[in-house]
Design a protein around this motif. Structure first.
Motif, PDB file in Angstrom:
ATOM      1  N   LEU A   1      -5.824  -0.670  18.664  1.00  0.00           N
ATOM      2  CA  LEU A   1      -5.538   0.244  17.449  1.00  0.00           C
ATOM      3  C   LEU A   1      -4.915  -0.501  16.331  1.00  0.00           C
ATOM      4  O   LEU A   1      -5.201  -0.147  15.199  1.00  0.00           O
ATOM      5  N   VAL A   2      -3.843  -0.991  16.805  1.00  0.00           N
ATOM      6  CA  VAL A   2      -2.778  -1.679  15.884  1.00  0.00           C
ATOM      7  C   VAL A   2      -3.334  -2.659  15.069  1.00  0.00           C
ATOM      8  O   VAL A   2      -3.314  -2.841  13.797  1.00  0.00           O
ATOM      9  N   ASN A   3      -4.220  -3.538  15.789  1.00  0.00           N
ATOM     10  CA  ASN A   3      -4.872  -4.524  15.237  1.00  0.00           C
ATOM     11  C   ASN A   3      -5.938  -4.176  13.982  1.00  0.00           C
ATOM     12  O   ASN A   3      -5.969  -4.513  12.956  1.00  0.00           O
ATOM     13  N   ALA A   4      -6.638  -3.155  14.679  1.00  0.00           N
ATOM     14  CA  ALA A   4      -7.499  -2.406  13.703  1.00  0.00           C
ATOM     15  C   ALA A   4      -6.846  -1.673  12.110  1.00  0.00           C
ATOM     16  O   ALA A   4      -7.299  -2.143  11.142  1.00  0.00           O
ATOM     17  N   LEU A   5      -5.801  -1.270  12.564  1.00  0.00           N
ATOM     18  CA  LEU A   5      -5.164  -0.579  11.255  1.00  0.00           C
ATOM     19  C   LEU A   5      -4.355  -1.488  10.487  1.00  0.00           C
ATOM     20  O   LEU A   5      -4.464  -1.276   9.152  1.00  0.00           O
ATOM     21  N   SER A   6      -4.081  -2.564  11.065  1.00  0.00           N
ATOM     22  CA  SER A   6      -3.139  -3.542  10.353  1.00  0.00           C
ATOM     23  C   SER A   6      -4.145  -4.208   9.259  1.00  0.00           C
ATOM     24  O   SER A   6      -3.401  -4.717   8.056  1.00  0.00           O
ATOM     25  N   THR A   7      -5.145  -4.458   9.279  1.00  0.00           N
ATOM     26  CA  THR A   7      -5.973  -4.946   8.486  1.00  0.00           C
ATOM     27  C   THR A   7      -6.448  -4.083   7.257  1.00  0.00           C
ATOM     28  O   THR A   7      -7.760  -4.634   6.448  1.00  0.00           O
ATOM     29  N   ILE A   8      -6.383  -2.904   7.329  1.00  0.00           N
ATOM     30  CA  ILE A   8      -6.873  -2.114   6.218  1.00  0.00           C
ATOM     31  C   ILE A   8      -6.058  -2.051   4.776  1.00  0.00           C
ATOM     32  O   ILE A   8      -6.497  -2.047   3.833  1.00  0.00           O
ATOM     33  N   LYS A   9      -4.973  -2.775   4.947  1.00  0.00           N
ATOM     34  CA  LYS A   9      -4.259  -3.012   3.691  1.00  0.00           C
ATOM     35  C   LYS A   9      -4.062  -4.432   3.640  1.00  0.00           C
ATOM     36  O   LYS A   9      -3.726  -4.941   4.621  1.00  0.00           O
ATOM     37  N   ASP A  10      -3.971  -5.236   2.654  1.00  0.00           N
ATOM     38  CA  ASP A  10      -3.683  -6.787   2.504  1.00  0.00           C
ATOM     39  C   ASP A  10      -2.339  -6.783   1.898  1.00  0.00           C
ATOM     40  O   ASP A  10      -1.382  -5.671   1.657  1.00  0.00           O
ATOM     41  N   ALA A  11      -1.999  -8.088   1.699  1.00  0.00           N
ATOM     42  CA  ALA A  11      -0.616  -8.347   1.378  1.00  0.00           C
ATOM     43  C   ALA A  11       0.063  -8.060  -0.084  1.00  0.00           C
ATOM     44  O   ALA A  11       1.056  -7.866  -0.175  1.00  0.00           O
ATOM     45  N   THR A  12      -0.934  -7.576  -0.876  1.00  0.00           N
ATOM     46  CA  THR A  12      -0.717  -7.122  -2.093  1.00  0.00           C
ATOM     47  C   THR A  12      -0.842  -5.578  -2.132  1.00  0.00           C
ATOM     48  O   THR A  12      -0.481  -5.006  -3.336  1.00  0.00           O
ATOM     49  N   GLY A  13      -0.836  -4.714  -1.215  1.00  0.00           N
ATOM     50  CA  GLY A  13      -0.997  -3.402  -1.136  1.00  0.00           C
ATOM     51  C   GLY A  13      -2.233  -2.933  -1.362  1.00  0.00           C
ATOM     52  O   GLY A  13      -2.432  -1.504  -1.379  1.00  0.00           O
ATOM     53  N   ARG A  14      -3.214  -3.239  -1.498  1.00  0.00           N
ATOM     54  CA  ARG A  14      -4.591  -2.968  -1.743  1.00  0.00           C
ATOM     55  C   ARG A  14      -5.551  -2.858  -0.431  1.00  0.00           C
ATOM     56  O   ARG A  14      -5.231  -3.604   0.524  1.00  0.00           O
TER      57      ARG A  14
END
Length: 461
Positions: A236-249
């Protein structure tokens, strides 16, 4: 004489009658109209009856409309040639817990002197009984001067706002022809942070979801199964962590479809507010904005969509240590939406993203928590310009068009069901402690609020 030429008399009447107006507000605040607690059902109805009697005494055709929950108060002034205006507020209040943090009983309101001026303290003082009564007192003074109420007014006062408004949308649909007007006035917002008057012209929408991810049929020993068996929290953490990129988008496909840039007029208005994101964050112990890069602070909270993880649980979280691979993990998330973003399309994209990260022998289920689009008002309507000028005149400083990072569903409901824009004009202050112990409303806000509505009535006549 025209309405405009007698506005001074109306304002003088409001000033002279302020002590009586405060007496009425105190009486209204004494009624514990807590809508979410069934034990107070009778008190909620008593507040509606009190309000209905006040409006009837002023000459409104007013009545209670029963719903599956608490009643609506609906009132009409005589028909005329004005552009119809709808006024909305709510007479129910939040629970008072924790009671021991109140400095005095919450339903024994009292006027107090504070370093910032006189206030009236009690549950509902600011949210929303005090604000609602600024409407009523403006109408009262208007009738005292003109001998009659302004024509073509529709009043809708709700008794379930603090408990999710379950009856509101069906009521609007069933009574759309009766309630529809040229524009709605909503008195459940506040002044801008520095005390200037404001009209909220856009609100972010909201979509929430809860994810439940399951793997093994029991918690597993991490020594025996670690490295071999699926760990739901990790997945779940892996899935959620990829919803935002490093620029906040946000990375979901199509997420920004319908997101609109600020108009030049609104950008100028917002820039003139002098918002300092570092100072704003300092109030909560932070100082560095981390939102979408290349955007101003107000854009981030008013005009850009976002994704947030609101809570995540799973495994052992008690005292000490327990080395397990949990059988289940849960997370609650929310998206704030802007422009014409479609919450249903975002729901589909979000759930597809999560499912793509779930291994074959794991399961996932979702529990939705609302899905409402953003609201944006058409400020080219001359009524907005007239109301802004009236507010500026009353408060002695330029009123602003502002946004709101949160959601006020009633504005979207009026737009969707009744086909009309709303002016969200309120006079609450940041320190009014709404929903908290020791709620208060500044007497200056109450007095100037009523005067503001009188000026707006004249300006829209």
């Amino acid at each position: 004489m025209t309405d405009h030429s007698r506005i001074g008399e109306v304002l003088s009447t409001l000033d002279e009658e302020l002590p009586r107006a405060l007496d009425r507000l105190v009486e209204f605040l004494r009624i514990p109209s807590i809508s979410t607690d069934p034990a107070y059902k009778g008190e909620v109805r008593r507040a509606a009856e009190w309000l209905c009697a006040e409006l009837t005494s002023l000459g409104f055709e007013a009545g209670l409309r029963d719903t599956p929950g608490h009643p609506m108060v609906v009132a009409h002034s005589p028909k005329g040639t004005r552009r119809p205006l709808l006024f909305y507020g709510h007479y129910d209040v939040q629970p008072v817990d924790p009671l021991d943090l109140w400095e005095r009983p919450p339903f024994e309101p009292q006027i107090e002197d504070t370093p910032q001026g006189k206030v009236i303290r009690g549950r509902g003082a600011s949210d929303d009984k005090g604000q609602l009564m600024t409407f009523v007192e403006a109408f009262r003074a208007w009738k005292a001067v003109h001998g009659s109420l302004p024509s073509d007014l529709v009043l809708l006062f709700e008794g379930e706002e603090e408990s999710g408004s379950p009856s509101l949308r069906p009521f609007l649909r069933e009574n759309a022809e009766e309630l529809r007007a040229g524009v709605a006035m909503i008195c459940d917002t506040g002044l801008y942070a520095d005390g200037r008057p404001a009209i909220t012209t856009q609100l972010r929408g909201l979509y929430g979801d809860e994810i439940v991810l399951r793997a093994a049929d029991r918690d597993l020993h991490s020594g025996s199964f670690g490295g071999l068996a699926a760990n739901p929290i990790q997945i779940l953490v892996n899935a959620l962590s990829t919803i935002k990129d490093a620029t906040g988008r946000v990375t979901l496909p199509g997420f920004y479809d319908g997101v609109e840039e600020l108009s030049g007029e609104l950008r100028a208005d917002w820039d003139a507010l002098g918002f300092d994101p570092g100072e704003f964050l300092s109030r909560v112990g932070l100082k560095h904005p981390i939102g979408e890069q290349g955007r101003t602070g107000l854009e981030m909270v008013w005009n850009r969509p976002t994704f947030e993880i609101n809570g995540i649980t799973g495994g052992y979280t008690g005292d000490g240590f327990k080395t397990v691979l949990p059988a289940e993990a849960r997370a609650k998330v929310s998206f704030r939406l802007t422009g014409a973003q479609d919450p249903e399309r975002i729901r589909e994209a979000f759930r597809a993203h999560i499912r793509a990260h779930v291994p074959a022998d794991c399961t996932v289920e979702f529990h939705g928590h609302g899905a409402s689009p953003a609201s944006r008002m058409d400020i080219s309507d001359p009524a907005f310009t007239a109301a802004k000028a009236a507010l500026s005149q009353e408060w002695g400083r330029e009123a602003a068009y502002i946004g709101a990072g949160g959601s006020i569903p009633i504005a979207g409901d009026f737009k969707e069901i009744l086909g009309m824009d709303s002016m969200l004009i309120g006079f609450a202050r940041d320190d009014d402690r709404i929903h908290s112990p020791n709620e208060k409303y500044d007497l200056d806000s109450f007095a100037k609020g009523a005067r503001s509505w009188a000026r707006i009535l004249a300006a829209l006549g």
